[in-house]
Write a protein that holds these residues in place. Structure first.
Motif, short mmCIF file in Angstrom:
data_model
loop_
_atom_site.label_atom_id
_atom_site.label_comp_id
_atom_site.label_asym_id
_atom_site.label_seq_id
_atom_site.Cartn_x
_atom_site.Cartn_y
_atom_site.Cartn_z
N VAL A 1 4.04 5.15 6.75
CA VAL A 1 3.02 6.05 7.32
C VAL A 1 3.50 7.50 7.43
CG1 VAL A 1 1.88 6.57 9.51
CG2 VAL A 1 1.51 4.39 8.44
N PRO A 2 4.76 7.74 7.88
CA PRO A 2 5.17 9.16 7.96
C PRO A 2 5.12 9.89 6.63
CG PRO A 2 6.69 7.79 9.19
CD PRO A 2 5.79 6.86 8.44
N PHE B 1 14.11 18.41 10.81
CA PHE B 1 13.31 18.17 9.62
C PHE B 1 13.83 18.99 8.45
CE2 PHE B 1 9.33 18.88 7.20
CZ PHE B 1 9.07 17.55 6.93
N LEU C 1 -3.38 6.67 12.70
CA LEU C 1 -3.47 5.85 11.49
C LEU C 1 -2.70 4.54 11.66
CD1 LEU C 1 -4.44 5.68 8.52
CD2 LEU C 1 -2.34 6.82 7.86
N VAL D 1 -0.92 10.63 12.39
CA VAL D 1 -0.11 9.51 11.88
C VAL D 1 -0.10 8.37 12.90
CG1 VAL D 1 2.25 8.83 11.33
CG2 VAL D 1 1.31 10.91 10.35
N LEU E 1 -0.57 16.62 13.25
CA LEU E 1 -0.42 15.63 12.18
C LEU E 1 0.31 14.40 12.70
CD1 LEU E 1 0.45 17.76 9.04
CD2 LEU E 1 -1.58 16.39 9.39
N LEU F 1 -4.38 0.76 11.75
CA LEU F 1 -4.02 -0.30 10.81
C LEU F 1 -3.45 -1.52 11.54
CD1 LEU F 1 -2.52 1.96 8.02
CD2 LEU F 1 -4.58 0.59 7.83
N TRP G 1 -12.01 4.37 11.42
CA TRP G 1 -11.80 5.08 10.15
C TRP G 1 -12.56 6.39 10.13
CZ3 TRP G 1 -7.82 5.08 7.59
CH2 TRP G 1 -7.12 3.92 7.32
N ALA H 1 2.61 10.26 4.94
CA ALA H 1 1.38 11.06 5.02
C ALA H 1 1.66 12.38 5.73
CB ALA H 1 0.31 10.27 5.75
N LEU H 2 2.47 12.30 6.79
CA LEU H 2 2.83 13.52 7.54
C LEU H 2 3.62 14.46 6.65
CD1 LEU H 2 3.12 14.91 10.42
CD2 LEU H 2 5.29 13.74 10.55
N LEU H 3 4.57 13.88 5.91
CA LEU H 3 5.40 14.70 5.03
C LEU H 3 4.55 15.38 3.96
CD1 LEU H 3 8.47 12.38 4.49
CD2 LEU H 3 8.51 14.65 5.46
N LEU I 1 -1.90 1.63 2.47
CA LEU I 1 -1.41 1.47 3.85
C LEU I 1 -2.06 0.26 4.52
CD1 LEU I 1 -1.17 5.17 5.04
CD2 LEU I 1 0.71 3.58 4.69
N ARG J 1 -5.10 -5.28 11.78
CA ARG J 1 -4.33 -6.46 11.37
C ARG J 1 -4.42 -7.54 12.42
NH1 ARG J 1 1.36 -8.05 11.72
NH2 ARG J 1 1.92 -9.17 9.83
N PHE K 1 0.20 -2.80 5.95
CA PHE K 1 0.16 -3.35 7.31
C PHE K 1 -0.26 -4.81 7.29
CE2 PHE K 1 0.60 1.00 8.64
CZ PHE K 1 1.27 0.89 9.85
N PHE L 1 -5.11 5.10 1.66
CA PHE L 1 -5.78 4.28 2.68
C PHE L 1 -5.65 2.79 2.34
CE2 PHE L 1 -10.05 2.20 3.09
CZ PHE L 1 -10.00 1.92 4.45
#
Lengths: 516, 600
Positions: free
Chosen positions: A416-417, B538, B168, B165, B161, B172, B124, A419-421, A401, B176, A405, A398
């Motif tokens: 960011v991806p 993938f 998220l 993402v 997911l 962020l 958050w 996190a997905l991975l 990231l 910013r 940014f 957190f």
């Protein structure tokens, strides 16, 4: 150097370094393996208990504490100089936490040369504490090099079927980095007039000198972290090493590289660090994505954990080179948290291997019904591993990231991806291990007391640090603020750019419709 | 040390997620059978807590330099948490017969995370609970363990997911630029790039076309109680988030209308009884999203009203269909039929559900839909009002035909040879839960003013006029006529002899051919894209990286290591000779070096 001398009646850091070595000595006279094992458990707990003295660390102070300074070779300016600050304290604590875990999870897996094995572990623990508390460059280098010997022996003598190749690769890579590090030690003595790291931190070095020194250090540390593309020793070493080796390698030794960046590269060569930051960030981002993809392709549990470490450590290095407080906090807390999580995951991999005799996921299927406690612990640490909110790794990711940014949108978008991975590669084996058929666990015994007791404190830390990371942040903040101070001017420029960009955006965006 | 500062602001407040999370944590450690009764404690507490909740900001938690607001009770969140609270005891009751703890643990965390998401006062907090919902709901599918539930669950999880993402990244980026994490509408109705990320995340979770396939694929593969939970808590949370942040956004009207028509069509052609409801849910979500997108309070109220009603009747339908699967072991429309006599209770419950779904007056679906349509008629942009009403009306027609007529007809009335066998009685808890949900549906339809009290402001347009009543009755009646005409085409196998009606049938078939095949192709194409982009590509990337790592980068290192080993073996061989030989070689080597230095 303004160093509060805390508790100098007991040289705590020296004690922490020497206790494992001295404590291992009586094992030479012990006859049975079981006696040695129990003795080592007691020793590791004694070491951990002694570490409790570190709670006297004063938060809110950026200086080195528990400082021990003894002249060594006066003519050369060498001294036995130890101390910890907000950065190194957490690393010392991590090493202490991993020591009992290594001993307890090697209980059944190490059957031959038990004495020698534990001597290697104790030597390694001592050297690791030495690395994290050394404040003299030569002392740092000695500890740094000393680690290679027990680590090499652990892999080559107690490792898996391909241990020879793995050990050779490990030693070749790390020696290449270490050899160059010696050049750095000598060069700083010549240019800076001292081996003492605090003294060197107060000096400003010429730009060209910084560039060369940074490049050499970056190579040495990038190998140790490791960062893409210097990482190929990692899967072999992590997967072939015995469980104790894997725990120490991934949980603590991998942090040496990141620690090197924080302790030496950034404070001693700030201008060079700023110049080469894009390169290091690119390597870190590659590590995150590449490590994640590789972890997903693995069929062995240790392979997944090993490559996940590549990704997680990529996050750490990314955080370090953001040069903002969020990034630095995230990096350091991620170093600590990753150590706990990965160490525990490797411990669980060891438990699973002790039952199935296989590291492949396919050899550990359908555990949910037959060994629920084992699966519960695995699932818990796997969730922590992919930074599930409320667990320890989430805090680091957190912050990193957020820092990313803050610095650069595109880097953030690429990171960011990761996190997905992470969720994908951790949940895939977990799901198969839970319900995969046919179950391989029908005759297994669930976790024994010796196996789950050391993991309970780890699980507690996962939750505690995930929900209340305040203590860690309080410890590290003053040191990190001081560390990133030279980079603040650049941050201020960035902030100005951001505000002007925002104004442009506000005037150039489409309206949502409706009222106008 | 003040690690977490919990400020109890504006009186006492207990977060309704708390009992769910606590029980979810301790449940795996409980032995015996009494634990199943403990499952009713969190829902009872949730109902009590939400009905006694007062607007305000509660549970502000200091976390990593941010202030997280865990409890924001206001005019929008209150109706949703009351809705969720009312549904929790029903869901628990419906799953009471399930012995597997894992299913209950996943359900408890899922319900807790849904409460957390709705009560989140900042992004958050929303993200924390959003992730919790993603993971726990994936387990609701995996735990089914039948067929390809595992693979589908993974696809489902990957999609959600992706939503996390996007959320998220949006959070962020938003912080910013705007410097705030407040979970609320964008400032000044302006859309920034981060808003599209966040909206994308919400759109995925709301199952808007074209990012809906995770739901229509996942819901039929979930456990029987799991499917009910997914329909109740998952999509409604996303709708709430959209209503919170993007109410009045034009694009939502377009997306909503597309989803309504698309979902309706696919519901008409699907053969899995739970997938039909999943498509109906997509269509109904489309209607709600259209209402949210309109810049009118009444439309938004209509959307919330419809969300309320939809939650109950969709749950009722899924419970009924789930009970049929439980009783027969079949979920394909092709293999079901003539169950009205064998399962009369489920026939009645399904009837109540479909009447509400079809927005028949005095049933719960009617008020919300009529509000949305009334406001749609006033719209000028982005779609002219008349056109939008036509589209939505068409979608409703499809919904009625697919869910209101085709589904119950082929499940309960249609006779075929080899009708399914009923395996024993239904568990009493399932019957009880279905009964309670049916009663809620009836009460909502008959006494809508009970619900209005929960909304943020009074809805004056809700009064039942003669015109509304007429339209509300005639529309389903007309659809029934259409269904009768088209019913031979909608059967899995048409063996009816040709007749005059054949003309209508040909027209119908032509329409079906023109519309169903392209739509089927489009849906299959979407599925292929999902499969290709998110799984095959993938996997390919992962394998390629692995090969590069082993053969490329690692290969170089291995060759270096091999060279070192080769050199060391050579040295060993050289050293194994006699001392005289070694001395001679050394002298020769020294001589060679001297000569080289001298020459240089």
């Amino acid at each position: 150097m303004n160093s509060p001398m805390i508790d100098m009646h007991l040289p705590i850091l020296s004690s922490l370094i020497l206790l494992p070595l001295m404590g291992a000595f009586p094992t030479l006279f012990m006859k049975t393996h079981q006696t040695i094992r129990w003795w080592m458990v007691a020793l590791s707990l004694a070491e951990l208990s002694m570490g409790l003295f570190l709670f006297r660390f004063q938060t809110g102070v950026s200086d080195f504490q528990f400082v021990e300074s003894v002249p060594w070779v006066s003519g050369w300016g060498l001294q036995y100089l130890l101390g910890v600050d907000g950065i190194s304290l957490l690393m010392v604590a991590l090493t202490l936490l991993m020591f009992p875990l290594c001993v307890l999870f090697s209980w059944t897996s190490v059957k031959e040369r038990v004495r020698e094995f534990h001597l290697c572990v104790t030597f390694l623990v001592s050297a690791l504490i030495g690395v994290f508390s050394a404040l003299d460059l030569v002392l740092f280098y000695l500890f740094w090099e000393a680690i290679l010997i027990p680590a090499y022996l652990l892999i080559s003598l107690w490792g898996g079927t391909q241990r020879d190749g793995a050990a050779l690769k490990f030693i070749l890579y790390t020696l290449a980095g270490s050899a160059l590090l010696l050049v750095v030690v000598i060069a700083f003595r010549v240019e800076g007039g001292s081996f003492a790291i605090p003294a060197l931190m107060s000096r400003a070095f010429k730009l060209e000198f910084q560039y060369w020194m940074f490049l050499i250090m970056a190579f040495a540390f990038a190998v140790k972290v490791p960062l893409f593309p210097f990482h190929t020793w990692l899967p072999a070493a992590y997967t072939e090493a015995p469980i104790a080796g894997s725990i120490l390698l991934s949980a603590v030794m991998a942090k040496m590289g990141a620690y090197g960046f924080l302790r030496l590269a950034l404070p001693l060569t700030p201008d060079a660090a700023r110049l080469f930051a894009p390169l290091i960030i690119a390597m870190a981002v590659c590590s995150i994505i590449y490590g994640g993809l590789l972890a997903f392709a693995q069929s062995k549990l240790k392979g997944i954990i090993a490559y996940s470490s590549l990704g997680h450590m990529g996050f750490v290095v990314l955080g370090i080179f953001l040069f903002n407080l969020n990034g630095a906090q995230g990096a350091l807390i991620q170093m600590f948290n990753h150590g706990i999580t990965t160490g525990s995951l490797f411990a669980m991999a060891g438990v699973l291997y002790s039952r199935s005799g296989r590291h492949e996921i396919s050899g550990n299927l359908g555990l949910g019904k037959f060994v629920p406690v084992m699966l519960g612990f695995w699932g818990f640490f796997a969730f922590a591993g992919f930074a599930f909110p409320g667990m320890n790794n989430f805090v680091g990711e957190f912050l990193i990231l957020a820092g990313t940014f803050e610095r650069n949108l595109w880097v953030g978008a690429v990171a960011v991806p990761g996190a997905l991975l992470a969720a994908a590669y951790m949940l895939r084996p977990t799901q198969r291990m839970t319900w995969g058929e046919p179950s391989t666990a029908k005759t297994w015994r669930d976790m024994t007391v010796r196996e789950w007791v050391p993991l309970v404190p780890m699980a507690f830390l996962v939750l505690y640090l995930g929900l209340a990371p305040g203590l860690c942040l309080k410890i590290m903040n003053p040191t990190l603020k001081q560390l990133i101070a030279p980079f603040e001017s650049q941050r201020a420029e960035k902030a100005l750019l951001t505000s002007s960009e925002r104004e442009v955006s506000l005037h150039g965006r489409p309206h949502r419709g409706g009222e106008q | 040390m003040n690690l977490i500062a919990m400020d109890f602001v504006e009186g006492s407040f207990l977060h309704p997620a708390t009992p769910f999370v606590i029980l979810g944590v301790i449940l795996p450690f409980l032995r015996g059978r009494f634990w199943r009764w403990l499952m009713f404690i969190p829902p009872a507490m949730a109902v009590f807590l939400t009905l006694h909740a007062h607007p305000g900001i509660y549970w502000q938690v200091s976390y990593v330099g941010q202030v997280l607001v865990l409890g924001r009770v206001d005019a929008l969140s209150l109706p949703f948490i009351i809705l969720f609270a009312l549904m929790t005891p029903i869901c628990i009751l419906f799953s009471f017969h399930v012995r597997e703890k894992a299913q209950h643990v996943a359900s408890l965390f899922f319900m807790g995370a849904a409460f957390g998401s709705v009560l989140a006062g900042d992004y958050w907090t929303l993200y924390l609970f959003w992730q919790g919902m993603t993971v726990s709901s994936s387990f609701l599918i995996w735990l089914n363990r039948k067929g390809d539930a595992s693979k589908t669950g993974f696809l489902y999880m990957m999609f959600l997911l992706l939503s996390s993402v996007l959320l998220l990244a949006g959070i962020l980026l938003r912080q910013r630029i705007s410097g705030t994490f407040v979970f609320g509408p964008a400032e000044g109705k302006l859309m920034f790039h981060y808003d599209y990320f966040i909206l994308g995340a919400f759109a995925i979770n709301a199952a808007l076309v074209p990012v809906h396939a995770w739901m229509t694929q996942g819901l039929p593969k979930a456990t029987i109680p799991g499917a009910v939970l997914l329909s109740v808590f998952g999509i409604k949370t996303a709708l709430y988030a959209m209503a919170r942040c993007y109410a009045g956004l034009d694009i939502l009207i377009v997306l909503g209308a597309i989803a309504a028509v698309y979902g309706g069509f696919h519901a008409l052609f699907s053969n899995n009884i739970r997938r039909i409801i999943a498509y109906l849910l997509v269509a109904q979500t489309g209607l709600m999203v259209t209402g949210i997108g309109m810049d009118a309070q009444a439309a938004r109220e209509g959307a919330v009203f419809l969300a309320y009603a939809n939650t109950f009747y969709t749950a009722l339908l899924l419970m009924s269909m789930g009970a049929i699967i439980h009783a027969t072991g079949e979920d394909q429309l092709l293999r079901l039929g003539h169950l009205a006599g064998k399962l009369p209770f489920l026939a009645v419950s399904t009837l109540i559900g479909v009447l509400a779904l079809c927005a028949v007056p005095f049933f719960s679906g009617f008020p919300g839909i009529s509000l949305i349509l009334e406001e749609a008629l006033k719209l000028a942009a982005p779609i002219p009002g008349s056109m939008l009403v036509l589209l939505l009306g068409f979608a409703i027609l499809l919904i009625i035909m697919a869910g209101g007529l085709r589904l119950p007809y082929y499940v309960f009335l249609f006779k075929r040879s080899g009708n399914p066998i009923i395996h024993g009685n239904l568990p009493r808890n399932m019957v009880a839960a279905t009964t309670v949900t049916g009663l809620f549906c009836l009460i909502q339809g008959l006494f809508p003013e009970r619900l209005i009290r929960l909304l943020s402001y009074p809805v004056e347009t809700l009064s039942m006029t003669f015109i509304k009543l007429t339209i509300g009755v005639l529309f389903p009646a007309a659809t029934l006529m259409l269904f009768i005409f088209l019913s031979p085409l909608l059967k899995p196998k048409d063996h009816e002899p040709p007749d005059f009606e054949r003309v209508y049938q040909w027209i119908g078939r032509l329409v079906m051919m023109l519309l169903s095949k392209p739509l089927a192709w489009a849906d299959s194409a979407f599925s292929k894209i999902y499969g290709t982009v998110f799984l095959r590509a993938f996997n390919y990337m992962a394998r390629a990286s692995d090969a590069l790592d082993r053969k490329g980068i690692d290969g170089a290192v291995n060759r270096t290591a091999t060279s070192v080993m080769f050199l060391s073996r050579m040295s060993t061989k050289l050293q194994s000779r006699s001392l005289q030989d070694q001395l001679a070689r050394m002298m020769l080597l020294v001589l060679a070096v001297v000569v080289l230095i001298w020459l240089w």
